[in-house]
Design a protein around this motif. Structure first.
Motif, PDB file in Angstrom:
ATOM      1  N   GLY A   1      13.210  39.359  50.719  1.00 48.44           N
ATOM      2  CA  GLY A   1      13.743  38.006  50.600  1.00 48.44           C
ATOM      3  C   GLY A   1      14.064  37.400  51.952  1.00 48.44           C
ATOM      4  N   ILE A   2      14.649  38.217  52.841  1.00 50.19           N
ATOM      5  CA  ILE A   2      14.963  37.764  54.196  1.00 50.19           C
ATOM      6  C   ILE A   2      13.680  37.506  54.988  1.00 50.19           C
ATOM      7  N   LEU A   3      12.716  38.418  54.826  1.00 51.32           N
ATOM      8  CA  LEU A   3      11.492  38.370  55.621  1.00 51.32           C
ATOM      9  C   LEU A   3      10.561  37.242  55.193  1.00 51.32           C
ATOM     10  N   PHE A   4      10.379  37.075  53.875  1.00 47.69           N
ATOM     11  CA  PHE A   4       9.376  36.134  53.385  1.00 47.69           C
ATOM     12  C   PHE A   4       9.951  34.836  52.816  1.00 47.69           C
ATOM     13  N   LEU A   5      11.185  34.877  52.341  1.00 49.77           N
ATOM     14  CA  LEU A   5      11.763  33.688  51.714  1.00 49.77           C
ATOM     15  C   LEU A   5      12.885  33.073  52.537  1.00 49.77           C
ATOM     16  N   LYS A   6      13.139  33.671  53.712  1.00 46.86           N
ATOM     17  CA  LYS A   6      14.179  33.168  54.612  1.00 46.86           C
ATOM     18  C   LYS A   6      15.549  33.089  53.921  1.00 46.86           C
ATOM     19  N   GLU A   7      15.836  34.084  53.053  1.00 53.15           N
ATOM     20  CA  GLU A   7      17.122  34.106  52.370  1.00 53.15           C
ATOM     21  C   GLU A   7      18.236  34.483  53.348  1.00 53.15           C
ATOM     22  N   SER A   8      19.450  34.079  53.014  1.00 51.06           N
ATOM     23  CA  SER A   8      20.582  34.333  53.907  1.00 51.06           C
ATOM     24  C   SER A   8      20.875  35.823  54.005  1.00 51.06           C
ATOM     25  N   HIS A   9      21.428  36.220  55.136  1.00 48.30           N
ATOM     26  CA  HIS A   9      21.753  37.635  55.319  1.00 48.30           C
ATOM     27  C   HIS A   9      22.939  37.748  56.268  1.00 48.30           C
ATOM     28  N   ASN A  10      23.498  38.944  56.315  1.00 44.67           N
ATOM     29  CA  ASN A  10      24.601  39.229  57.223  1.00 44.67           C
ATOM     30  C   ASN A  10      24.453  40.640  57.762  1.00 44.67           C
ATOM     31  N   LYS A  11      25.405  41.057  58.558  1.00 44.31           N
ATOM     32  CA  LYS A  11      25.318  42.382  59.197  1.00 44.31           C
ATOM     33  C   LYS A  11      25.326  43.516  58.183  1.00 44.31           C
TER      34      LYS A  11
ATOM     35  N   LYS B   1      24.185  43.504  55.046  1.00 46.74           N
ATOM     36  CA  LYS B   1      22.879  43.602  54.402  1.00 46.74           C
ATOM     37  C   LYS B   1      21.865  44.246  55.338  1.00 46.74           C
ATOM     38  N   LEU B   2      21.881  43.821  56.593  1.00 52.26           N
ATOM     39  CA  LEU B   2      20.939  44.377  57.565  1.00 52.26           C
ATOM     40  C   LEU B   2      21.204  45.861  57.798  1.00 52.26           C
ATOM     41  N   PHE B   3      22.481  46.257  57.780  1.00 54.88           N
ATOM     42  CA  PHE B   3      22.822  47.670  57.971  1.00 54.88           C
ATOM     43  C   PHE B   3      22.344  48.504  56.789  1.00 54.88           C
ATOM     44  N   SER B   4      22.511  47.996  55.566  1.00 52.25           N
ATOM     45  CA  SER B   4      22.049  48.736  54.387  1.00 52.25           C
ATOM     46  C   SER B   4      20.531  48.855  54.394  1.00 52.25           C
ATOM     47  N   ILE B   5      19.838  47.801  54.834  1.00 49.65           N
ATOM     48  CA  ILE B   5      18.373  47.856  54.948  1.00 49.65           C
ATOM     49  C   ILE B   5      17.971  48.906  55.981  1.00 49.65           C
ATOM     50  N   ALA B   6      18.668  48.927  57.117  1.00 53.19           N
ATOM     51  CA  ALA B   6      18.366  49.895  58.181  1.00 53.19           C
ATOM     52  C   ALA B   6      18.550  51.329  57.676  1.00 53.19           C
ATOM     53  N   LEU B   7      19.592  51.574  56.885  1.00 52.95           N
ATOM     54  CA  LEU B   7      19.824  52.915  56.347  1.00 52.95           C
ATOM     55  C   LEU B   7      18.702  53.337  55.407  1.00 52.95           C
ATOM     56  N   VAL B   8      18.222  52.409  54.585  1.00 49.85           N
ATOM     57  CA  VAL B   8      17.103  52.715  53.689  1.00 49.85           C
ATOM     58  C   VAL B   8      15.866  53.089  54.498  1.00 49.85           C
ATOM     59  N   ILE B   9      15.583  52.335  55.543  1.00 55.47           N
ATOM     60  CA  ILE B   9      14.429  52.627  56.403  1.00 55.47           C
ATOM     61  C   ILE B   9      14.585  54.001  57.043  1.00 55.47           C
ATOM     62  N   ILE B  10      15.795  54.319  57.516  1.00 54.98           N
ATOM     63  CA  ILE B  10      16.062  55.635  58.121  1.00 54.98           C
ATOM     64  C   ILE B  10      15.825  56.744  57.101  1.00 54.98           C
ATOM     65  N   ALA B  11      16.303  56.539  55.854  1.00 53.95           N
ATOM     66  CA  ALA B  11      16.140  57.550  54.811  1.00 53.95           C
ATOM     67  C   ALA B  11      14.668  57.784  54.499  1.00 53.95           C
TER      68      ALA B  11
ATOM     69  N   ARG C   1      29.423  46.631  48.256  1.00 52.19           N
ATOM     70  CA  ARG C   1      30.623  46.048  48.840  1.00 52.19           C
ATOM     71  C   ARG C   1      30.361  44.608  49.276  1.00 52.19           C
ATOM     72  N   ASP C   2      29.165  44.395  49.831  1.00 56.49           N
ATOM     73  CA  ASP C   2      28.805  43.046  50.262  1.00 56.49           C
ATOM     74  C   ASP C   2      28.664  42.121  49.062  1.00 56.49           C
ATOM     75  N   LEU C   3      28.084  42.624  47.958  1.00 56.61           N
ATOM     76  CA  LEU C   3      27.967  41.827  46.746  1.00 56.61           C
ATOM     77  C   LEU C   3      29.340  41.453  46.191  1.00 56.61           C
ATOM     78  N   ALA C   4      30.242  42.448  46.191  1.00 52.41           N
ATOM     79  CA  ALA C   4      31.589  42.208  45.661  1.00 52.41           C
ATOM     80  C   ALA C   4      32.314  41.172  46.503  1.00 52.41           C
ATOM     81  N   LYS C   5      32.096  41.216  47.815  1.00 53.82           N
ATOM     82  CA  LYS C   5      32.751  40.258  48.708  1.00 53.82           C
ATOM     83  C   LYS C   5      32.221  38.840  48.469  1.00 53.82           C
ATOM     84  N   ASP C   6      30.886  38.740  48.215  1.00 51.23           N
ATOM     85  CA  ASP C   6      30.291  37.438  47.953  1.00 51.23           C
ATOM     86  C   ASP C   6      30.798  36.852  46.649  1.00 51.23           C
TER      87      ASP C   6
END
Length: 291
Positions: free
Chosen positions: A117-127, A129-139, A285-290
């Motif tokens: 969504g961030i890459l192709f649809l330019k959806e909003s993001h924050n640190k 979300k980016l950290f959770s994505i980075a962890l998935v890539i690492i895994a 946690r990010d979803l709950a905060k939103d």
């Protein structure tokens, strides 16, 4: 908590648990049937049941309008291939005792969808979300270091469902109408494949065995009932709570695979799961905060 929100959480929870527990037990009960034939039944009977839904809610005009749009129809042909491929892969995972791998795929799918969504649809993001994505890539990279333990099934499940979700976001179409068109597109191919299965004598669905035929017919119901419950819950509770509740599905699959069906969980997979669970916790946690 408002009654509407509570009912939404309850419906979404039941739908997610259905995917993660009841659906697993159902397809396990028919795992002697080939994954191809099970996918055929899931496709054909889903389309068949949706005929009634489309008729009851008078949505045939919506179907015709969509089919007249070349771009939308072309995209739905692509999504139909993706969803049937996802169904086949997941059913294969159930029948060959790879539920843990499938659970891995459904844990990372929402986070990959956020990334797309961030890459192709330019959806909003924050640190976060980016950290959770980075962890998935690492895994995933960690698992790829040892190709023998890489959960290829889970990766295929996650990627097919994430790409499917990405494309469906670009099409303004209700879920039931879209799924009907997708399953209807694939039904002729499913029938042709079933013809060859019957010709080879390897079919289990037969009018000579009504009880088995009815049991296989439930492959469609096990697609639509949890989907309907989850979407109904989403409409009441909101997308944020429903997205959090969705993780009951892979959790149910993981627990059934590990504790009930005794699937192996080696050290590398365990480490990757821990990384994924951390990513999921950050995402939730990010979803709950939103919210």
């Amino acid at each position: 908590m408002k009654e509407k929100t509570f009912n939404g959480i309850l419906a979404s929870g039941i739908g997610s648990l259905w995917w993660g527990v009841i659906g697993v037990l159902y397809f396990k009960s028919v795992s002697f049937v080939s994954p191809l034939e099970l996918t055929i039944h899931r496709t054909v009977w889903t389309a068949f049941l949706l005929v009634f839904s489309i008729s009851i809610y008078s949505k045939w005009n919506d179907v015709l309008i969509i089919l007249k749009n070349f771009r939308t129809t072309s995209l739905l042909i692509l999504t139909s291939i993706l969803i049937v491929g996802n169904w086949f892969t997941w059913i294969y995972a159930v029948t060959v005792n790879k539920l843990i791998d499938a659970a891995f795929g459904y844990y990372i799918f929402p986070i990959i969808s956020v990334f797309f969504g961030i890459l192709f649809l330019k959806e909003s993001h924050n640190k976060m979300k980016l950290f959770s994505i980075a962890l998935v890539i690492i895994a995933v990279i960690y698992l790829l270091l040892d190709l023998n333990t890489t959960p290829w099934i889970g990766l295929i499940v996650a990627l097919t469902w994430s790409v499917y979700t990405l494309i469906r976001k670009k099409i303004k179409i209700s879920t039931d109408v879209g799924l009907f068109i997708e399953s209807a597109f694939m039904t002729p191919f499913a029938i042709i494949a079933f013809f060859f299965i019957v010709k080879s004598g390897n079919n289990y669905f037969s009018l000579n065995d009504i009880s088995m035929a009815l049991w296989l017919f439930l492959a469609g119901a096990n697609t639509l009932i949890p989907l309907g419950l989850y979407l109904y819950g989403s409409s009441l509770a909101g997308l944020g709570p429903a997205a959090m509740i969705f993780f009951l599905a892979p959790t149910g699959q993981f627990l059934l695979g590990f504790y009930y069906f005794g699937e192996d969980l080696d050290l590398n997979k365990l480490i990757s799961f821990i990384i994924i669970w951390i990513a999921v916790a950050i995402y939730l946690r990010d979803l709950a905060k939103d919210k």
